[in-house]
Design an enzyme around this catalytic site. Structure first.
Site, PDB file in Angstrom:
ATOM      1  N   CYS A  26      13.058  21.771  56.188  1.00  0.00           N
ATOM      2  CA  CYS A  26      12.321  21.648  57.402  1.00  0.00           C
ATOM      3  C   CYS A  26      12.624  23.009  58.160  1.00  0.00           C
ATOM      4  CB  CYS A  26      12.935  20.682  58.024  1.00  0.00           C
ATOM      5  SG  CYS A  26      12.442  18.902  58.172  1.00  0.00           S
ATOM      6  N   GLU A  80       3.151  26.535  51.368  1.00  0.00           N
ATOM      7  CA  GLU A  80       4.730  26.276  50.547  1.00  0.00           C
ATOM      8  C   GLU A  80       4.605  25.080  50.634  1.00  0.00           C
ATOM      9  OE1 GLU A  80       7.484  29.862  50.697  1.00  0.00           O
ATOM     10  OE2 GLU A  80       7.248  28.479  52.621  1.00  0.00           O
ATOM     11  N   CYS A 137      12.130  27.253  64.202  1.00  0.00           N
ATOM     12  CA  CYS A 137      11.146  27.312  63.646  1.00  0.00           C
ATOM     13  C   CYS A 137      10.521  28.209  62.089  1.00  0.00           C
ATOM     14  CB  CYS A 137       9.594  25.967  63.898  1.00  0.00           C
ATOM     15  SG  CYS A 137       8.943  26.674  62.042  1.00  0.00           S
ATOM     16  N   CYS A 160       7.417  27.810  68.385  1.00  0.00           N
ATOM     17  CA  CYS A 160       7.969  26.166  68.163  1.00  0.00           C
ATOM     18  C   CYS A 160       9.589  27.425  67.947  1.00  0.00           C
ATOM     19  CB  CYS A 160       9.059  25.930  67.297  1.00  0.00           C
ATOM     20  SG  CYS A 160       7.040  24.279  68.532  1.00  0.00           S
ATOM     21  N   CYS A 200       0.908  28.624  61.886  1.00  0.00           N
ATOM     22  CA  CYS A 200       0.927  27.765  63.203  1.00  0.00           C
ATOM     23  C   CYS A 200       0.970  28.842  64.388  1.00  0.00           C
ATOM     24  CB  CYS A 200       2.113  27.220  63.336  1.00  0.00           C
ATOM     25  SG  CYS A 200       1.987  26.021  64.526  1.00  0.00           S
ATOM     26  N   CYS A 212       6.472  17.378  51.117  1.00  0.00           N
ATOM     27  CA  CYS A 212       5.859  17.331  52.532  1.00  0.00           C
ATOM     28  C   CYS A 212       4.587  18.866  52.525  1.00  0.00           C
ATOM     29  CB  CYS A 212       7.880  18.348  52.616  1.00  0.00           C
ATOM     30  SG  CYS A 212       7.179  18.713  54.319  1.00  0.00           S
TER      31      CYS A 212
HETATM   32  N1  SAH Z   1       3.957  21.229  63.263  1.00  0.00           N
HETATM   33  C1  SAH Z   1       4.528  19.936  62.725  1.00  0.00           C
HETATM   34  C2  SAH Z   1       4.689  19.341  61.552  1.00  0.00           C
HETATM   35  C3  SAH Z   1       5.836  20.020  60.756  1.00  0.00           C
HETATM   36  S1  SAH Z   1       7.366  21.155  61.661  1.00  0.00           S
HETATM   37  C4  SAH Z   1       5.728  19.265  64.205  1.00  0.00           C
HETATM   38  O1  SAH Z   1       5.714  20.084  64.286  1.00  0.00           O
HETATM   39  O2  SAH Z   1       6.131  18.425  64.070  1.00  0.00           O
HETATM   40  C5  SAH Z   1       7.778  19.494  60.572  1.00  0.00           C
HETATM   41  C6  SAH Z   1       9.405  18.962  61.584  1.00  0.00           C
HETATM   42  O3  SAH Z   1      10.462  20.258  61.457  1.00  0.00           O
HETATM   43  C7  SAH Z   1       9.688  19.313  62.687  1.00  0.00           C
HETATM   44  O4  SAH Z   1      10.305  18.023  63.190  1.00  0.00           O
HETATM   45  C8  SAH Z   1       9.933  20.289  63.509  1.00  0.00           C
HETATM   46  O5  SAH Z   1      10.715  20.354  65.222  1.00  0.00           O
HETATM   47  C9  SAH Z   1      10.887  20.657  62.330  1.00  0.00           C
HETATM   48  N2  SAH Z   1      12.068  21.873  61.855  1.00  0.00           N
HETATM   49  C10 SAH Z   1      11.104  23.253  62.242  1.00  0.00           C
HETATM   50  N3  SAH Z   1      11.961  23.918  61.837  1.00  0.00           N
HETATM   51  C11 SAH Z   1      12.865  23.253  61.935  1.00  0.00           C
HETATM   52  C12 SAH Z   1      15.005  23.981  61.245  1.00  0.00           C
HETATM   53  N4  SAH Z   1      14.744  25.660  61.535  1.00  0.00           N
HETATM   54  N5  SAH Z   1      15.495  23.336  61.041  1.00  0.00           N
HETATM   55  C13 SAH Z   1      15.325  22.032  60.924  1.00  0.00           C
HETATM   56  N6  SAH Z   1      14.220  21.372  61.392  1.00  0.00           N
HETATM   57  C14 SAH Z   1      13.399  22.163  61.619  1.00  0.00           C
HETATM   58 FE1  SF4 Z   2       4.125  24.798  64.372  1.00  0.00          FE
HETATM   59 FE2  SF4 Z   2       6.485  24.837  63.402  1.00  0.00          FE
HETATM   60 FE3  SF4 Z   2       6.381  24.171  66.415  1.00  0.00          FE
HETATM   61 FE4  SF4 Z   2       5.759  22.652  64.087  1.00  0.00          FE
HETATM   62  S1  SF4 Z   2       7.945  22.850  64.841  1.00  0.00           S
HETATM   63  S2  SF4 Z   2       4.447  22.736  65.827  1.00  0.00           S
HETATM   64  S3  SF4 Z   2       5.017  24.027  62.256  1.00  0.00           S
HETATM   65  S4  SF4 Z   2       6.077  25.932  65.119  1.00  0.00           S
END
Ligand code: SAH
Ligand code: SF4
Length: 396
Positions: A372, A119, A146, A143, A139, A132
């Site tokens: 995000c 996406e 996420c 996290c 991944c 974006c």
């Molecule tokens: N993997 C990288 C980049 C992709 S995530 C990283 O983790 O930085 C991009 C941003 O979205 C990151 O700051 C991540 O922590 C945030 N993010 C992920 N899940 C989210 C959610 N459910 N609500 C708000 N921000 C989120």
């Molecule tokens: Fe991977 Fe989501 Fe963690 Fe970014 S925030 S490192 S995309 S699991």
């Protein structure tokens, strides 16, 4: 006579030494660095003396004009165009669906080789537009807040697929000179953030090659200040980001104690808060004192107290920083809630008073699951993913 030499014979013309057909089929030019393209052109018959000039010309057609057909590259001799056609392709991911949010955000589902999907999200803003982009299908990191993190890693994207996301978004926005929209300043697609699916620093070489093309004046020509790479904290690759890419850096920080960060961003168990901050303290030396963005997702009663805000300010002391507060975006089955608005404002205020910019990010494209952390490949959504949303026990 082999098929190879036959091809050569037919296409030989004056000064154009004619390419040999690559045994593994035509090579995709999109995403090749200048030096790889130069090498490939020479290998396929372009005289060495002309190679740099040809790279520049081909790049301008592809990245400035959006051209996908060699036969339209009118400043190249016809036989040379035909020779290119024999050996190369200009291929970008295919848009399989597009959703447009009420706020104008566009989410594209793209198909890439191997029937995989990623996406990409375009966010129009006043005086700019941000794309974006994704760096991996899925991944490896998990996290807990996420959505992408619930999809296991399928594969890294190639540099071609990373740059290709910018090209297809431009196609859809109608931003190429040939599409008739008068050139606007700022551009519709003026900024790129590596904040889609995946951890960009676990796919360093491809991300670097793609971003070099995005920044090159004969490539997509975006200033390095308009490109931001977000990482969850892959410490050994952070200095390399400044040295080899030179774009802006964002860190997914999200917690002020190792205990909580271990649970939210599990890579913290490998490189904890103090390892990460140590690296970031040295970062400005390589990046000319540009500010680092700390991303901080606001999770109700988890990481959003005033005490957290005060601790955060202490931790980042000495680092030129800006703190981007991201109200948590929910996804089906997500184990967290978004912090109350009042609490987000209180948190922001504490940081602001300590001298740091603390913008609260307005969630965009939530109605189409484009905000995000909401991204995930559609096919993967249908499959039962390995790790569905398990409630996270933050007490134990
Ligand atoms: N993997 C990288 C980049 C992709 S995530 C990283 O983790 O930085 C991009 C941003 O979205 C990151 O700051 C991540 O922590 C945030 N993010 C992920 N899940 C989210 C959610 N459910 N609500 C708000 N921000 C989120
Ligand atoms: Fe991977 Fe989501 Fe963690 Fe970014 S925030 S490192 S995309 S699991």
């Amino acid at each position: 006579m082999t098929e190879e030499t036959q091809t050569s014979k037919i296409l030989t013309h004056n000064f154009v030494t004619v390419p040999r057909k690559a045994p593994e089929g035509p090579l995709n030019i999109v995403g090749l660095t200048r030096s790889s393209l130069r090498k490939a052109l020479i290998e396929s018959g372009t005289p060495e003396k002309q190679a740099n000039m040809r790279v520049g010309q081909i790049w301008q057609w592809i990245y400035e004009k959006g051209e996908r057909d060699f036969s339209n590259m009118t400043n190249l001799a016809k036989p040379y165009r035909m020779a290119l056609q024999e050996n190369f392709v200009i291929s970008v991911p295919q848009i399989i669906s597009k959703n447009i949010s009420q706020d104008g955000t566009r989410k594209y589902l793209l198909r890439i080789d191997g029937e995989h999907e990623v996406e990409t999200v375009y966010i129009p803003e006043e005086n700019r537009g941000t794309l974006c982009i994704s760096s991996q299908v899925g991944c490896t990191l998990t996290c807990s807040f996420c959505h992408t993190g619930t999809q296991r890693l399928v594969r890294n994207l190639t540099s071609s697929e990373i740059v290709g996301q910018i090209l297809v978004a431009r196609d859809d926005l109608g931003e190429w000179p040939t599409q008739g929209i008068p050139k606007t300043e700022p551009r519709l697609l003026s900024n790129v953030v590596l904040m889609g699916m995946g951890e960009p620093l676990y796919n360093f070489d491809n991300v670097r090659d793609a971003m070099k093309i995005a920044m090159d004046p004969e490539g997509i020509a975006l200033s390095r200040r308009r490109i931001t790479l977000s990482t969850s904290g892959v410490v050994p690759e952070i200095a390399k980001t400044a040295e080899e890419i030179g774009c802006q850096l964002a860190i997914s920080f999200h917690a002020t104690t190792d205990e909580i960060r271990d649970k939210l961003v599990p890579i913290n168990k490998k490189w904890n808060i103090s390892n990460l901050l140590e690296t970031l303290k040295n970062y400005p030396k390589v990046s000319n004192s540009e500010r680092i963005t700390f991303e901080y997702v606001m999770l109700k009663n988890i990481n959003d107290s005033d005490e957290d805000a005060r601790r955060l300010v202490k931790l980042i002391k000495g680092i030129p920083a800006k703190i981007n507060l991201i109200p948590f975006n929910e996804w089906p089955g997500s184990p967290f809630e978004r912090s109350d608005w009042k609490q987000i404002e209180s948190f922001a205020e504490i940081i602001y008073r300590a001298g740091y910019a603390s913008p609260i990010r307005t969630p965009r494209g939530e109605d189409i699951m484009a905000a995000c952390g909401q991204l995930k490949s559609a096919t993967e959504k249908e499959r039962k993913s390995k790790r569905t949303s398990v409630p996270v026990d933050l007490n134990g």
